[in-house]
Scaffold this motif. Structure first.
Motif, mmCIF file in Angstrom:
data_model
loop_
_atom_site.group_PDB
_atom_site.id
_atom_site.type_symbol
_atom_site.label_atom_id
_atom_site.label_comp_id
_atom_site.label_asym_id
_atom_site.label_seq_id
_atom_site.Cartn_x
_atom_site.Cartn_y
_atom_site.Cartn_z
ATOM 1 N N LYS A 699 -19.827 12.856 21.074
ATOM 2 C CA LYS A 699 -19.886 13.572 19.805
ATOM 3 C C LYS A 699 -20.697 14.851 19.941
ATOM 4 C CE LYS A 699 -18.681 13.657 15.492
ATOM 5 N NZ LYS A 699 -17.256 13.720 15.106
ATOM 6 N N ILE A 700 -21.821 14.795 20.680
ATOM 7 C CA ILE A 700 -22.627 15.992 20.906
ATOM 8 C C ILE A 700 -21.817 17.050 21.656
ATOM 9 C CG2 ILE A 700 -24.644 16.871 22.145
ATOM 10 C CD1 ILE A 700 -26.037 14.210 21.517
ATOM 11 N N LYS A 701 -21.082 16.608 22.671
ATOM 12 C CA LYS A 701 -20.246 17.537 23.424
ATOM 13 C C LYS A 701 -19.183 18.163 22.543
ATOM 14 C CE LYS A 701 -17.354 17.745 27.569
ATOM 15 N NZ LYS A 701 -16.774 16.952 28.700
ATOM 16 N N GLU A 702 -18.592 17.347 21.679
ATOM 17 C CA GLU A 702 -17.567 17.860 20.767
ATOM 18 C C GLU A 702 -18.144 18.876 19.789
ATOM 19 O OE1 GLU A 702 -14.570 16.110 17.317
ATOM 20 O OE2 GLU A 702 -15.562 14.753 18.720
ATOM 21 N N LEU A 703 -19.330 18.553 19.230
ATOM 22 C CA LEU A 703 -19.969 19.486 18.303
ATOM 23 C C LEU A 703 -20.366 20.775 19.018
ATOM 24 C CD1 LEU A 703 -22.194 17.003 16.257
ATOM 25 C CD2 LEU A 703 -20.135 18.186 15.472
ATOM 26 N N GLY A 704 -20.874 20.671 20.254
ATOM 27 C CA GLY A 704 -21.227 21.871 21.010
ATOM 28 C C GLY A 704 -20.034 22.765 21.263
ATOM 29 N N ILE A 707 -19.218 24.613 18.131
ATOM 30 C CA ILE A 707 -20.143 25.732 17.898
ATOM 31 C C ILE A 707 -19.759 26.925 18.762
ATOM 32 C CG2 ILE A 707 -22.539 26.477 18.175
ATOM 33 C CD1 ILE A 707 -23.374 23.621 17.427
ATOM 34 N N ILE A 708 -19.423 26.674 20.028
ATOM 35 C CA ILE A 708 -19.032 27.764 20.928
ATOM 36 C C ILE A 708 -17.758 28.442 20.439
ATOM 37 C CG2 ILE A 708 -18.229 28.266 23.271
ATOM 38 C CD1 ILE A 708 -20.109 26.092 24.269
ATOM 39 N N ASN A 709 -16.789 27.615 19.977
ATOM 40 C CA ASN A 709 -15.527 28.193 19.509
ATOM 41 C C ASN A 709 -15.687 29.000 18.234
ATOM 42 O OD1 ASN A 709 -14.237 26.968 21.668
ATOM 43 N ND2 ASN A 709 -13.656 25.146 20.477
ATOM 44 N N SER A 710 -16.657 28.603 17.417
ATOM 45 C CA SER A 710 -16.834 29.294 16.131
ATOM 46 C C SER A 710 -17.731 30.514 16.228
ATOM 47 C CB SER A 710 -17.411 28.319 15.102
ATOM 48 O OG SER A 710 -18.683 27.840 15.525
ATOM 49 N N SER A 711 -18.387 30.735 17.378
ATOM 50 C CA SER A 711 -19.310 31.866 17.533
ATOM 51 C C SER A 711 -18.762 32.822 18.578
ATOM 52 C CB SER A 711 -20.698 31.361 17.950
ATOM 53 O OG SER A 711 -21.563 32.439 18.187
ATOM 54 N N PRO A 712 -18.268 33.999 18.166
ATOM 55 C CA PRO A 712 -17.725 34.963 19.136
ATOM 56 C C PRO A 712 -18.759 35.413 20.140
ATOM 57 C CG PRO A 712 -17.068 35.526 16.902
ATOM 58 C CD PRO A 712 -18.110 34.452 16.778
ATOM 59 N N SER A 713 -20.039 35.552 19.715
ATOM 60 C CA SER A 713 -21.081 36.011 20.631
ATOM 61 C C SER A 713 -21.291 35.036 21.780
ATOM 62 C CB SER A 713 -22.394 36.210 19.864
ATOM 63 O OG SER A 713 -22.809 34.976 19.281
#
Length: 716
Positions: A699-704, A707-713
């Motif tokens: 679940k942590i890996k999925e949430l991470g 987060i990466i996909n939702s943040s262009p930076s």
């Protein structure tokens, strides 16, 4: 006589004359022609004479045509009568059959027979191996595109009793087949080698018998066929001596056990094909009675026995004590002992099949007076197969190697058969078989008309899931708009496939609630004729167990065990507890729960595998939450319970020392059983915590990743 009187003898018109002539037989026609011409000469003019002659000629031609039709019809009827009544018909050539077989073999018979024969050969490979081979795996099995030749010397019909049999030659000489095996070699060779069967020759005489008014065909070889096999070893592989002769003997023995007289296979001809693949079935077998038993009728059962160097007097058949062992695949059951030449048992057993066909074998044994030994007398068998229209065909070898066949449309119908013992001059067995259900690959099962109140509870497949596991086929087709990686604007692509259990989503499926209620008719593991049974439940890496019930063959546990539903195999192992020696197995079974309806409790009696008798009674529920996910089975108290286990073990060790001082053997046995239970419980909780940890990390890996996909930076 006046002229008017003469005219009254003439027919009123030409049609009436033709009708009259059509009823006159051929020998009178010339005389009548002359007479009619004479009459016409006196009473008619020339034109009427021509018309009358034309009518007579037409009548003669029509009568000749009718005679030819009648002759052809009589010849057809005569040939049909000769075909049905003659013991042997003349040889008839059938080139058309081989031409037809050549057309339909590649796309119909080859894949169908390859699947069927590969399962038989794979099973035989596990049972019989040469000493230089430790293990053999069948990797590929295809019979190729070259079909066998049938009836090259012609075919003919013969009669045996009331059965009509088609006799034809069978000649198969092919080098187009592809059978690949991977063999693990034993000492001193070691390593692995690939064995390829690249040619096959089988020649013999084939017998085909229509049964059940043409609903099916039985086929077999009249005698042992001629078999030759050509093999090759893979490049770089070790050549193993004796492999060719071993494979030839394996193929020959397989044919002898399955389709050489009186062993017959069945090909059904259903009017409807439901196109469902059967993976197993459940049947009830009742051994009713036997008739005409006599020691003199069985081979190897002498009426005179030698004991202490002298011959005993002839034993009377009324003192004959017999029992029947029922065998279906790896499952065996045994009746009680009955006395006399017409014994009655009335014993019913639940049996399990793992294919669309099955063989139920009945072995007859004699209990010797004043002895614990018993002698094998004879055997018989009944074969059955599921038909594509969801009916069932059963057949057996009848008297004088004839055929006994029956057909039932619905599951639940009782089939009663009286089958003679093989190789005996007399003696027959009366049995009753009920097909409870056929189970299909898509998870459904056949409908049945069986009343649950009149038969034992539902039996469960003991190893159905493990032997009929599904295969996942993935075809990688193409890719589009891939990102370039090198300076030439191209990319060297490949696809990596990874298959594993989805532990994050498995918790959404719910949990398995298993109630181990009781067992009956367990085998005795102790010398005193009893057992101290308990049940160890294996679910993947989890292990749980029930309490020990001492000195009984019919224990009652009534314990509830829960497991997180992750699709693992659920195995029940019934064991006999022993304080000093290692525990011994008194049977095991696999519980198939994946197809159960959600949130519904199912009550089952399951026959135990690997033992002569024994069944276990369970209740199982596949719980699936409707709205929210149940996090973990008993997750809140798991940590506190886990922390309490060491304290409980310390207390038990103190009791253990005191019991040693007192010499209390039964108390020591009970404490050891409780310690083993605590150890299994501890292992279960640890595995459960590891599962939670894996789920949390996933679940942590999925949430991470989210987060990466939702943040262009972060992506840059």
């Amino acid at each position: 006589m006046s002229s008017s009187g003469k005219r009254k003898l003439i027919p009123m018109n030409i049609e009436e004359a033709a009708l009259l002539l059509s009823h006159v037989t051929q020998p009178r026609i010339p005389f009548l022609l002359a007479l009619l011409f004479l009459i016409a000469y006196w009473v008619s003019c020339f034109s009427n004479l021509l018309l009358l002659a034309l009518a007579l000629w037409t009548t003669i031609q029509y009568q000749s045509y009718q005679r030819k039709l009648l002759e052809e019809d009589l010849n057809k009827k005569w040939r049909r009568i000769m075909l049905n009544s003659s013991p042997v018909t003349p040889l008839e050539h059938c080139e058309w059959l081989n031409k037809f077989l050549t057309q339909v073999w590649p796309n119909y018979f080859n894949p169908k027979l390859s699947r069927r024969l590969s399962a038989i050969v794979e099973k035989r490979l596990k049972l019989r191996k040469p000493s230089l081979i430790e293990k053999v795996d069948l990797r590929e099995f295809s019979l190729g595109s070259c079909p066998p030749s049938l009836g090259l010397q012609g075919v003919r019909w013969s009669t045996s009793g009331d059965q009509r049999i088609l006799n034809m030659g069978f000649d198969w000489d092919t080098s187009d087949m592809s059978i690949l095996m991977l063999a693990k070699l034993a000492k001193p060779l070691m390593g692995t080698t690939r064995i390829m069967i690249n040619s096959l020759h089988i020649k013999g005489d084939l017998l085909i018998t229509p049964i059940l008014d043409g609903k099916a065909l039985l086929y077999s070889f009249s005698s042992k066929p001629e078999v030759r096999i050509g093999i090759a070893f893979g490049s770089g592989g070790t050549e193993v001596p004796g492999v060719s002769s071993w494979l030839e003997k394996l193929f020959t023995d397989t044919l002898l056990k399955t389709m050489v007289e009186p062993r017959r296979r069945c090909f059904s001809l259903p009017a409807v094909n439901l196109r469902k693949r059967v993976v197993g079935g459940i049947i009830y077998v009742t051994v009713i009675s036997a008739n005409k038993l006599s020691r003199s009728c069985f081979k190897g059962s002498p009426s005179l026995r030698q004991q202490n160097g002298c011959l005993e007097e002839k034993l009377d058949d009324k003192d004959l004590q017999t029992f029947v062992e029922v065998e279906a695949e790896e499952l065996t059951r045994r009746t009680g002992v009955s006395r006399g030449s017409t014994p009655t048992w009335d014993a019913t057993f639940n049996m399990v099949l793992h294919d669309s066909t099955g063989i139920v074998r009945f072995n007859l044994y004699e209990c010797l007076p004043s002895s614990v030994k018993y002698d094998y007398l004879a055997s018989c068998e009944i074969k059955m197969r599921h038909v594509e229209d969801d009916s069932t065909i059963m057949w057996a070898t009848g008297p004088n190697s004839g055929v006994i066949a029956t057909h039932t449309k619905d599951c639940g119908d009782e089939i009663e058969m009286t089958v003679p013992f093989e190789g005996a001059s007399s003696g027959e067995l009366k049995v009753r078989i009920v097909v409870k259900e056929w189970q299909f690959a898509d998870g459904s099962h056949s409908l049945n008309s069986l009343s649950t109140s009149s038969q034992p509870p539902l039996s469960e497949s003991s190893n159905l899931q493990s032997k009929t596991g599904r295969k996942l086929r993935i075809t990688v087709v193409e890719a589009k708009d891939l990102a370039t990686k090198d300076k030439f604007g191209k990319v060297d692509t490949y696809v990596k496939l990874q298959y594993e259990k989805d532990t994050a989503s498995s918790s959404q499926k719910g949990w398995i609630e298993l109630v181990v209620i009781e067992a009956r008719d367990l085998i005795a593991a102790d010398l005193r004729g009893t057992s101290d049974p308990y049940v160890r439940v294996d679910y993947g890496n989890l292990k749980k167990r029930t309490k020990v019930i001492p000195k009984t063959l019919n224990p009652q546990w009534n314990q509830t065990l829960d497991f997180l539903d992750d699709g693992s195999l659920l195995v029940l192992r019934v064991k006999d507890h022993n304080a000093l020696l290692p525990t011994s197995s008194i049977g095991e079974c696999v519980v198939e729960y994946q197809r159960l309806p959600p949130n519904q409790m199912v009550d089952k009696w399951i026959p135990l595998q690997g033992v002569k008798s024994g069944e276990i009674h369970i209740q199982i529920t596949r719980n699936v939450p409707e709205m929210k996910m149940r996090q973990v089975v008993d997750s809140e108290p798991s940590l506190s319970t886990l922390h309490q286990i060491p304290t409980q073990m310390k207390e038990m060790m103190m009791k253990f020392r005191s019991l040693i001082d007192d010499g209390n053997v039964e108390g020591l046995s009970r404490i050891l059983s409780e310690l083993e239970t605590l150890e299994d419980t501890q292992e279960g909780y640890i595995a459960q915590l590891e599962t939670q940890q894996m789920m949390l990390l996933s679940k942590i890996k999925e949430l991470g990743q989210q987060i990466i996909n939702s943040s262009p930076s972060l992506q840059n």
